[in-house]
Design an enzyme around this catalytic site. Structure first.
Site, short mmCIF file in Angstrom:
data_model
loop_
_atom_site.label_atom_id
_atom_site.label_comp_id
_atom_site.label_asym_id
_atom_site.label_seq_id
_atom_site.Cartn_x
_atom_site.Cartn_y
_atom_site.Cartn_z
N GLU A 80 0.80 -1.23 0.00
CA GLU A 80 0.00 0.00 0.00
C GLU A 80 0.84 1.28 0.00
O GLU A 80 0.42 2.29 -0.57
CB GLU A 80 -0.93 0.02 1.22
CG GLU A 80 -2.03 -1.02 1.21
CD GLU A 80 -3.16 -0.66 0.25
OE1 GLU A 80 -3.08 0.42 -0.39
OE2 GLU A 80 -4.11 -1.43 0.14
N SER A 337 -30.76 -29.75 50.29
CA SER A 337 -29.95 -30.27 51.39
C SER A 337 -28.53 -29.74 51.41
O SER A 337 -27.71 -30.20 52.21
CB SER A 337 -29.90 -31.80 51.30
OG SER A 337 -31.18 -32.37 51.45
#
Length: 677
Positions: A80, A337
């Protein structure tokens, strides 16, 4: 003099132009550089757990050059903007070359935009089709170069570049197209990611694979020509055929973090992404083939550090049939429990019981409250450790009545449990699940039991575990852990040193299993989020197998508990001090001895003829018991409170029971068909 004057004029004009140019650049109206990025939730190693979209469902994940594979950056700059580190925002040579090529070829051959100009275009979301737009990008590029360094400019590009659909930023792209962070990329992957931003919709590999492949090949050809990648670079790997969804791990926790703190952009947690994903898969498997309205929640923590390693609010966050969006790890439910170990630990500390102490499992009533065991049976006198292993209800209620329900509620608070009482003062039913707690708080409670009785503050954020409050003594905690670690594991589960307890709430609404070894603690809840019953659901059948499976995910072998503290009393029942041999309660010395009471069959009962005999149920009295039928001794030396009387024939019978202290009770019954008159 004239040449010198001309030189001075040129210098002054040049300086004026330069100053005017500088003023023009300095006056540039700048866009917002710090764009809004997705809120990220990451695990302890930085792995993405979940990302939230920004505006209009767009996923934009921030990226810096130091988070990216260096080969990708080298290829990006070579393709680029090869003079990126030498120009000041605009590459005039590249621009002149592009203009000359366009004139000569009568078409655009190459662009002259630098990475800085592309970053400027991305910040303003502007096009490049007209001269005014290009001039604006050039001016903004020069201005950016004056305010940012090169790495910061690269960060702008890496964060804002489009990669198709609602994906922006290199990190979002690598996660979407390759399922990984951009730390290590192949040359083919890097080439595709360089080509995509130029035409993100036309080159989407899931929609236009041939176009994407051609664009990728063009990048590789350029890189080979420039010597950036070797000639032997292969593009044998296909372009991605589909988009991957971004990770959705611990979504309920992520929602809560974002809601509680909407300013933080990155949440770094103690969770382990690999374990979290494995737990999530295991939870889905556990629900397969079961009631479609059932859900599941799991929490895994290191009780030594207090760090939570996995947190699951449901197996499927998006499921509607079982309200998957509801975080059941934070829902208040009856614990069944699972509070019993704490009650027994408190009893050990108060000197009321020892694991070998005998305690009654007999019919009892506290006003209108008459607790029953889950199976409706009575065992008579039984060792405390066996009462806990078998999760009997009556012994723990007797102990709670002696300790005081308010003390149990206070201990829960000390342990870090925010218990929700339905209303009124604390009652005995609390010991059997008559209150509301969350899975998170239950895991916190058991973390304290595992941590030598000292409370642990569980956290999702890295922090040193500060010393907590002592809930029960270390010897009591060891005794509880020793008992729980000797509970038989579920069928098919490996034996080990896992201390665990299951629980089932009233009406089969909640199935629980909480367990720990010397380092980790795990909690599992299963049930329906709407609180309706799940017929036949038991903690031991549903949740316990999942608990053991989760521990197998954590480690290949369980870690053994340390030896008992030196102050721990390790004696047989016969060797215990007299007050500890049989549980009597604090007020036993002030209570008048009660003789045995035959609660079944009641006096005057008629029982259908049967060759199986008669079942007797006793209350009160001191074992061992003797039973007479029609003044003939038929049973003696009995400690249980539910006895089987052999067949004594039909007709009228007198049944008598005597206890060890000589107290007796008698009933008259009729066996067989009614007598005719």
């Amino acid at each position: 003099m004239r040449p010198l004057f001309a030189i001075w004029v040129c210098v002054l004009l040049g300086a004026g132009l330069r100053d005017g140019f500088d003023d023009w650049i300095d006056a540039t109206e700048m866009p917002v550089i710090a764009v809004d990025t997705s809120v990220e939730v990451r695990d302890r190693n930085g792995t993405l757990l979940r990302a939230f979209p920004v505006e209009e469902g767009l996923f934009r994940l921030g990226a810096r050059p130091d988070q990216v594979d260096p080969r990708f950056l080298e290829m990006l700059i070579a393709y680029e903007d090869k003079r990126f580190y030498r120009h000041n925002g605009v590459d005039l040579l590249a621009g002149l070359r592009a203009a000359w090529q366009a004139v000569w070829n009568q078409t655009i051959v190459s662009g002259g935009s630098t990475l800085t100009m592309q970053a400027a275009r991305l910040l303003e979301n502007s096009g490049t089709g007209d001269v005014a737009g290009k001039l604006r990008q050039m001016r903004l590029a020069w201005a950016l170069e004056r305010r940012l360094d090169k790495d910061e400019i690269l960060s702008v590009y890496l964060t804002n570049a489009p990669y198709g659909g609602n994906i922006e930023g290199l990190r979002a792209a690598t996660l979407t197209w390759f399922g990984k962070e951009p730390w290590r990329l192949t040359a083919a992957q890097a080439a595709l990611l360089i080509a995509l931003p130029q035409a993100p919709e036309k080159r989407r590999p899931d929609r236009f694979p041939d176009t994407a492949d051609a664009a990728r090949q063009h990048v590789i050809d350029r890189m080979i020509a420039r010597g950036v990648v070797p000639e032997a670079t292969s593009l044998a790997e296909p372009v991605p055929a589909r988009r991957r969804t971004l990770p959705m791990l611990a979504p309920h926790l992520a929602d809560r973090l974002r809601y509680d703190d909407d300013l933080t952009r990155t949440h770094q947690l103690t969770l382990d992404a690999t374990l979290q994903a494995a737990v999530q898969a295991l939870a889905s498997k556990a629900l397969h083939g079961r009631d479609p309205q059932m859900s599941i929640a799991v929490i895994v923590a290191d009780h030594q550090s207090g760090e939570i390693l996995a947190s699951l609010g449901s197996a499927n966050y998006t499921a509607s049939q079982n309200n998957g969006f509801v975080d059941m790890s934070r829902a208040y439910r009856s614990p069944g429990s699972t509070l019993k170990p704490l009650v027994y630990g408190m009893g050990f500390d108060q000197g009321l019981i020892h694991p070998k102490t005998l305690i009654d499992d007999r019919p009892v009533a506290f006003g209108t409250y008459a607790p029953q065991n889950f199976d409706g049976r009575f065992r008579g006198q039984i060792a405390v450790e066996d009462a806990l292993k078998q999760s009997l209800n009556i012994p723990v209620v007797l102990l709670t009545e002696d300790l005081g329900p308010a003390q149990l509620l206070a201990k829960l608070t000390v342990a870090g449990v925010d218990a929700r009482r339905p209303g009124g003062s604390p009652g005995l039913a609390m010991a059997l699940g008559g209150l509301g707690v969350t899975l998170h708080d239950l895991v916190t409670l058991y973390a304290g039991l595992a941590n030598a009785g000292q409370s642990v503050r569980l956290s999702y954020h890295p922090s040193g575990q500060a010393g907590g409050r002592q809930v029960i003594s270390r010897s009591a905690a060891w005794q509880v852990s020793h008992i729980l670690s000797n509970i038989p594991p579920p069928a098919g589960a490996a034996q080990g040193h896992l201390a665990y307890k299951t629980g089932t709430s009233y009406g089969h609404r909640d199935a629980w299993a909480i367990g720990y070894d010397a380092k980790h603690v795990v909690g599992v809840w299963m049930g329906r989020p709407d609180g309706t019953p799940v017929p036949g659901a038991f903690g031991g059948d549903l949740a316990a197998p999942v608990l053991f499976d989760v521990f197998r995910l954590i480690k290949p072998e369980l870690e053994a508990f340390p030896p008992p503290p030196p102050e721990t009393l390790l004696l047989s029942q016969a060797a215990l001090p007299a007050p500890l041999r049989v549980f009597q309660g604090r007020n036993a010395i002030f209570q008048e001895a009660q003789g045995p009471e035959l609660v079944f069959p009641p006096n005057g009962a008629r029982i259908g003829q049967s060759g199986d005999g008669v079942t007797l149920k006793l209350r009160h009295g001191v074992p061992p018991f003797s039973v007479l039928a029609n003044d003939r001794l038929v049973l003696q030396g009995q400690y249980a409170r539910e006895l089987h009387l052999p067949d004594i024939g039909i007709g009228a019978s007198s049944i008598s029971v005597l206890d060890a202290e000589g107290h007796a009770d008698r009933v008259q019954i009729w066996i067989g068909a009614p007598q005719l008159h």
